[in-house]
Design an enzyme around this catalytic site. Structure first.
Site, PDB file in Angstrom:
ATOM      1  N   PRO A  85       0.813  -1.211   0.000  1.00  0.00           N
ATOM      2  CA  PRO A  85       0.000   0.000   0.000  1.00  0.00           C
ATOM      3  C   PRO A  85       0.849   1.265   0.000  1.00  0.00           C
ATOM      4  O   PRO A  85       1.706   1.437   0.858  1.00  0.00           O
ATOM      5  CB  PRO A  85      -0.812  -0.112   1.296  1.00  0.00           C
ATOM      6  N   GLU A  86       0.598   2.120  -0.976  1.00  0.00           N
ATOM      7  CA  GLU A  86       1.223   3.437  -1.048  1.00  0.00           C
ATOM      8  C   GLU A  86       0.119   4.474  -0.833  1.00  0.00           C
ATOM      9  O   GLU A  86      -0.985   4.114  -0.448  1.00  0.00           O
ATOM     10  CB  GLU A  86       1.926   3.614  -2.406  1.00  0.00           C
TER      11      GLU A  86
END
Length: 271
Positions: free
Chosen positions: A2-3
């Site tokens: 996850p960014e």
DNA sequence: CCGCCGCCCTGCTTGC
DNA sequence: TGCAAGCAGGGCGGCG
């Protein structure tokens, strides 16, 4: 992994799902995940506090509590925050911390690799002092970006991944933004021309905005707070596409290694 | 301050 | 076919 777009999507989903709920109890099954306060105090200090709001800072999910404290969560690679309607449901696999709410619902923090962390920080604690600018906020201007890059000898892609400079960009969006701006990932950051930096600034904002609009990128593990996959994996130009054609020039995309990270790019149109 | 490196950990891929 | 080794990766601490 996850960014910013994925974490933003998760935080928005959690805001809808659990804002206003009161914590009845906290189950910690892998103590090293819950780093502060250490030991049993992590659970006891959260008890009876209320989730006021769920936000994002960089790649961190931040639970603002009624007490003024914050529960700061790092998902790392495979972290998931999933809300379950009731505690009778089977725990999500690899759940290391579970928040049980007074209404019987539950939040599972699951992380297969055990790299994720939860930290309860005090109201006045400057927990994010080392984090850089938010790339989707107005303070991230092209002018500021030009200033940040001047004199830097390291590769531009490594710079983009440094959370102390810009917070929230990871491997996927670093590759995609550099492709969009037509810049080689290994180019020394300080050697970029002003027009190139302006292109990159616009590309970062564009890629992160479009990915957030599509609820993030699900290349393998990522799902949002409701367990749903994102949509941006269908829009990737270079990331993970070794040997496939560059959507812009048709040349074959290559994978190299930069700063110990896989890096996908087009040798013909990224200069 | 800056840049670089190794570590953490598990599941998947690769190679013999 | 089966097994072991190698690889991936975000953040952090240590080092020069």
């Amino acid at each position: 992994m996850p960014e910013l777009p994925e974490v933003e999507t998760i935080a928005r989903g959690l805001q809808r799902a659990i804002a206003g709920k009161t914590i009845a109890a906290v189950d910690v099954t892998l103590p090293k995940i819950a780093v502060a306060p250490p030991g049993r105090r992590f659970s006891t200090s959260l008890q009876r506090d209320t989730i006021r709001r769920v936000t994002r800072r960089g790649k961190y999910v931040v639970f603002d509590l009624r007490s003024g404290r914050r529960l700061v969560t790092s998902l790392r690679m495979t972290g998931r925050l999933i809300v379950q309607a009731n505690a009778a449901l089977e725990l999500l696999p690899y759940t290391h911390v579970a928040l049980r709410f007074t209404d019987g619902s539950r939040l599972c923090f699951s992380e297969m690799r055990q790299f994720g962390r939860m930290r309860l920080v005090e109201a006045d604690e400057p927990w994010d002092a080392a984090l850089g600018v938010e790339p989707l906020e107005s303070s991230f201007t092209a002018r500021a970006f030009i200033g940040m890059l001047s004199g830097r000898s390291g590769a531009i892609k490594v710079f983009l991944l440094d959370q102390r400079r810009i917070a929230g960009i990871g491997n996927i969006y670093a590759c995609e933004a550099l492709w969009e701006a037509r810049i080689r990932p290994d180019k020394p950051a300080g050697s970029l021309t002003k027009p190139a930096i302006r292109r990159l600034h616009a590309a970062i904002v564009d890629v992160l905005t479009r990915a957030t609009d599509l609820r993030g990128t699900s290349v393998d593990d990522y799902v949002d707070a409701e367990g749903l996959r994102g949509g941006f994996q269908n829009r990737l130009s270079v990331y993970g596409r070794e040997g496939q054609k560059c959507p812009r020039c048709g040349s074959l995309i290559v994978r190299t290694v930069l700063g110990q990270r896989g890096t996908w790019w087009c040798r013909r149109c990224q200069k």
